[in-house]
Design a protein around this motif. Structure first.
Motif, PDB file in Angstrom:
ATOM      1  N   ALA A 237       4.839  11.072  -2.145  1.00 24.14           N
ATOM      2  CA  ALA A 237       3.957  11.548  -1.076  1.00 24.14           C
ATOM      3  C   ALA A 237       3.004  10.473  -0.571  1.00 24.14           C
ATOM      4  CB  ALA A 237       3.150  12.747  -1.581  1.00 24.14           C
ATOM      5  N   ALA A 238       2.825   9.407  -1.332  1.00 24.55           N
ATOM      6  CA  ALA A 238       1.825   8.384  -1.002  1.00 24.55           C
ATOM      7  C   ALA A 238       2.308   7.428   0.077  1.00 24.55           C
ATOM      8  CB  ALA A 238       1.473   7.586  -2.259  1.00 24.55           C
ATOM      9  N   ASP A 239       1.349   6.860   0.781  1.00 25.48           N
ATOM     10  CA  ASP A 239       1.649   5.796   1.734  1.00 25.48           C
ATOM     11  C   ASP A 239       1.789   4.453   1.023  1.00 25.48           C
ATOM     12  OD1 ASP A 239       1.427   7.352   4.246  1.00 25.48           O
ATOM     13  OD2 ASP A 239      -0.635   7.625   3.541  1.00 25.48           O
ATOM     14  N   VAL A 240       0.978   4.248  -0.022  1.00 26.01           N
ATOM     15  CA  VAL A 240       0.994   2.992  -0.770  1.00 26.01           C
ATOM     16  C   VAL A 240       0.848   3.306  -2.258  1.00 26.01           C
ATOM     17  CG1 VAL A 240      -0.111   0.738  -1.116  1.00 26.01           C
ATOM     18  CG2 VAL A 240      -0.086   1.774   1.167  1.00 26.01           C
ATOM     19  N   VAL A 241       1.642   2.611  -3.071  1.00 26.00           N
ATOM     20  CA  VAL A 241       1.542   2.696  -4.525  1.00 26.00           C
ATOM     21  C   VAL A 241       1.080   1.336  -5.025  1.00 26.00           C
ATOM     22  CG1 VAL A 241       2.809   3.012  -6.684  1.00 26.00           C
ATOM     23  CG2 VAL A 241       3.361   4.437  -4.679  1.00 26.00           C
ATOM     24  N   LEU A 242       0.021   1.350  -5.834  1.00 21.26           N
ATOM     25  CA  LEU A 242      -0.497   0.134  -6.458  1.00 21.26           C
ATOM     26  C   LEU A 242      -0.206   0.214  -7.949  1.00 21.26           C
ATOM     27  CD1 LEU A 242      -4.010   0.059  -4.736  1.00 21.26           C
ATOM     28  CD2 LEU A 242      -1.959  -1.164  -4.022  1.00 21.26           C
ATOM     29  N   HIS A 243       0.422  -0.842  -8.509  1.00 21.18           N
ATOM     30  CA  HIS A 243       0.746  -0.879  -9.943  1.00 21.18           C
ATOM     31  C   HIS A 243       0.150  -2.154 -10.526  1.00 21.18           C
ATOM     32  CE1 HIS A 243       2.821  -0.998 -13.736  1.00 21.18           C
ATOM     33  NE2 HIS A 243       3.526   0.084 -13.462  1.00 21.18           N
ATOM     34  N   ALA A 244      -0.740  -1.985 -11.510  1.00 17.88           N
ATOM     35  CA  ALA A 244      -1.479  -3.112 -12.074  1.00 17.88           C
ATOM     36  C   ALA A 244      -0.854  -3.671 -13.351  1.00 17.88           C
ATOM     37  CB  ALA A 244      -2.937  -2.720 -12.309  1.00 17.88           C
TER      38      ALA A 244
ATOM     39  N   VAL B 190       2.801  -2.229  -4.043  1.00 18.07           N
ATOM     40  CA  VAL B 190       2.081  -3.469  -4.315  1.00 18.07           C
ATOM     41  C   VAL B 190       1.901  -3.522  -5.823  1.00 18.07           C
ATOM     42  CG1 VAL B 190      -0.056  -4.769  -3.967  1.00 18.07           C
ATOM     43  CG2 VAL B 190       0.860  -3.342  -2.108  1.00 18.07           C
ATOM     44  N   GLY B 191       2.450  -4.549  -6.458  1.00 20.28           N
ATOM     45  CA  GLY B 191       2.366  -4.628  -7.901  1.00 20.28           C
ATOM     46  C   GLY B 191       2.174  -6.040  -8.395  1.00 20.28           C
ATOM     47  N   VAL B 192       1.768  -6.142  -9.652  1.00 21.19           N
ATOM     48  CA  VAL B 192       1.587  -7.421 -10.334  1.00 21.19           C
ATOM     49  C   VAL B 192       2.223  -7.310 -11.711  1.00 21.19           C
ATOM     50  CG1 VAL B 192      -0.554  -7.963  -9.100  1.00 21.19           C
ATOM     51  CG2 VAL B 192      -0.663  -6.784 -11.315  1.00 21.19           C
TER      52      VAL B 192
ATOM     53  N   ASP C  56      -5.559  -0.667   5.886  1.00 17.93           N
ATOM     54  CA  ASP C  56      -6.388  -0.030   6.912  1.00 17.93           C
ATOM     55  C   ASP C  56      -7.813  -0.579   6.891  1.00 17.93           C
ATOM     56  OD1 ASP C  56      -6.926   1.578   9.084  1.00 17.93           O
ATOM     57  OD2 ASP C  56      -7.134   3.421   7.916  1.00 17.93           O
ATOM     58  N   GLY C  57      -7.922  -1.905   6.761  1.00 18.73           N
ATOM     59  CA  GLY C  57      -9.216  -2.567   6.786  1.00 18.73           C
ATOM     60  C   GLY C  57      -9.876  -2.737   5.427  1.00 18.73           C
ATOM     61  N   LEU C  58      -9.345  -2.118   4.374  1.00 22.45           N
ATOM     62  CA  LEU C  58      -9.876  -2.264   3.018  1.00 22.45           C
ATOM     63  C   LEU C  58      -9.203  -3.457   2.353  1.00 22.45           C
ATOM     64  CD1 LEU C  58     -11.741  -0.627   0.944  1.00 22.45           C
ATOM     65  CD2 LEU C  58      -9.557   0.087  -0.057  1.00 22.45           C
ATOM     66  N   ARG C  59     -10.007  -4.396   1.881  1.00 20.82           N
ATOM     67  CA  ARG C  59      -9.475  -5.596   1.219  1.00 20.82           C
ATOM     68  C   ARG C  59      -9.311  -5.303  -0.266  1.00 20.82           C
ATOM     69  NH1 ARG C  59     -14.261  -9.265   2.700  1.00 20.82           N
ATOM     70  NH2 ARG C  59     -15.181  -7.325   2.005  1.00 20.82           N
ATOM     71  N   VAL C  60      -8.049  -5.352  -0.729  1.00 19.68           N
ATOM     72  CA  VAL C  60      -7.704  -4.924  -2.075  1.00 19.68           C
ATOM     73  C   VAL C  60      -7.087  -6.080  -2.851  1.00 19.68           C
ATOM     74  CG1 VAL C  60      -6.314  -3.292  -3.442  1.00 19.68           C
ATOM     75  CG2 VAL C  60      -7.222  -2.601  -1.207  1.00 19.68           C
ATOM     76  N   ALA C  61      -7.487  -6.206  -4.110  1.00 16.59           N
ATOM     77  CA  ALA C  61      -6.831  -7.112  -5.045  1.00 16.59           C
ATOM     78  C   ALA C  61      -6.331  -6.282  -6.219  1.00 16.59           C
ATOM     79  CB  ALA C  61      -7.782  -8.197  -5.533  1.00 16.59           C
ATOM     80  N   VAL C  62      -5.178  -6.677  -6.743  1.00 21.26           N
ATOM     81  CA  VAL C  62      -4.594  -6.024  -7.918  1.00 21.26           C
ATOM     82  C   VAL C  62      -4.326  -7.112  -8.942  1.00 21.26           C
ATOM     83  CG1 VAL C  62      -2.729  -4.557  -8.797  1.00 21.26           C
ATOM     84  CG2 VAL C  62      -3.499  -4.305  -6.417  1.00 21.26           C
ATOM     85  N   VAL C  63      -4.733  -6.874 -10.190  1.00 19.05           N
ATOM     86  CA  VAL C  63      -4.537  -7.824 -11.278  1.00 19.05           C
ATOM     87  C   VAL C  63      -4.375  -7.009 -12.563  1.00 19.05           C
ATOM     88  CG1 VAL C  63      -7.009  -8.130 -11.768  1.00 19.05           C
ATOM     89  CG2 VAL C  63      -5.419  -9.972 -12.294  1.00 19.05           C
ATOM     90  N   HIS C  64      -3.716  -7.567 -13.557  1.00 19.77           N
ATOM     91  CA  HIS C  64      -3.552  -6.803 -14.791  1.00 19.77           C
ATOM     92  C   HIS C  64      -4.800  -6.858 -15.673  1.00 19.77           C
ATOM     93  CE1 HIS C  64      -1.594  -4.618 -17.917  1.00 19.77           C
ATOM     94  NE2 HIS C  64      -1.790  -5.599 -18.791  1.00 19.77           N
TER      95      HIS C  64
END
Length: 166
Positions: free
Chosen positions: A28-35, A55-57, A79-87
């Motif tokens: 259902a999500a637009d974006v999945v983030l996996h850390a 988006v994963g690392v 959508d304008g939010l600056r996101v970083a993903v790290v373990h």
């Protein structure tokens, strides 16, 4: 924009698959983030197939096949939010200060490793989120993941989802 945030899935070492409720949220999500800490490339393939955007690392338990396909740090704008993903972000002591120094150009830092849900704000406004683990709760009372919404550069509706015991 609807987000699903997860980390430390450890499939198939800690579970054969992700819980059904999490797969429903992913679809259902637009974006999945996996850390990170996927453990096997088959989960990456499955999430890529079932996510609109992933988006994963890689994490410390991820071998060469995953490291070949994933970065250590991912940076995206949603959508304008600056996101970083790290373990990993290191020990919880002074985590906000270290993270603000390393990711001060971001609005949100998603991380994993501890299997402990975390939600805090660093000096300067950087939001730090750790979704815990949906498959390996360790000493936590529940296995968990997060959902959230992003609109016009703002994060809201952050919700920790507790999964039933398996």
């Amino acid at each position: 924009m609807e987000l699903v945030i997860m980390a430390d899935t450890h499939v198939p070492k800690r579970a054969r698959d992700l819980p059904a409720a999490l797969w429903t949220a992913v679809e259902a999500a637009d974006v999945v983030l996996h850390a990170g800490d996927w453990v096997d490339v088959s989960l990456l393939d499955a999430l890529e197939a079932r996510s609109r955007r992933l988006v994963g690392v890689y994490g410390n338990n991820d071998g060469p096949a995953l490291r070949a396909r994933l970065p250590e740090v991912a940076r995206v704008e949603l959508d304008g939010l600056r996101v970083a993903v790290v373990h990993e972000t290191g020990p919880k002591t002074r985590r906000e200060e270290r993270s603000a120094a390393a990711f001060g150009d971001c609005d949100l830092l998603v991380f994993g490793h501890s299997h402990i849900p975390w939600d805090s704000v660093a000096p300067g406004g950087l939001r730090l989120l750790n979704p815990g683990s949906p498959t390996d709760r360790r000493a936590q009372p529940h296995a968990t993941y997060l959902t959230a919404r992003v609109a016009a550069g703002r994060l809201d509706g952050v919700e920790l989802h507790r999964l039933p015991p398996r």
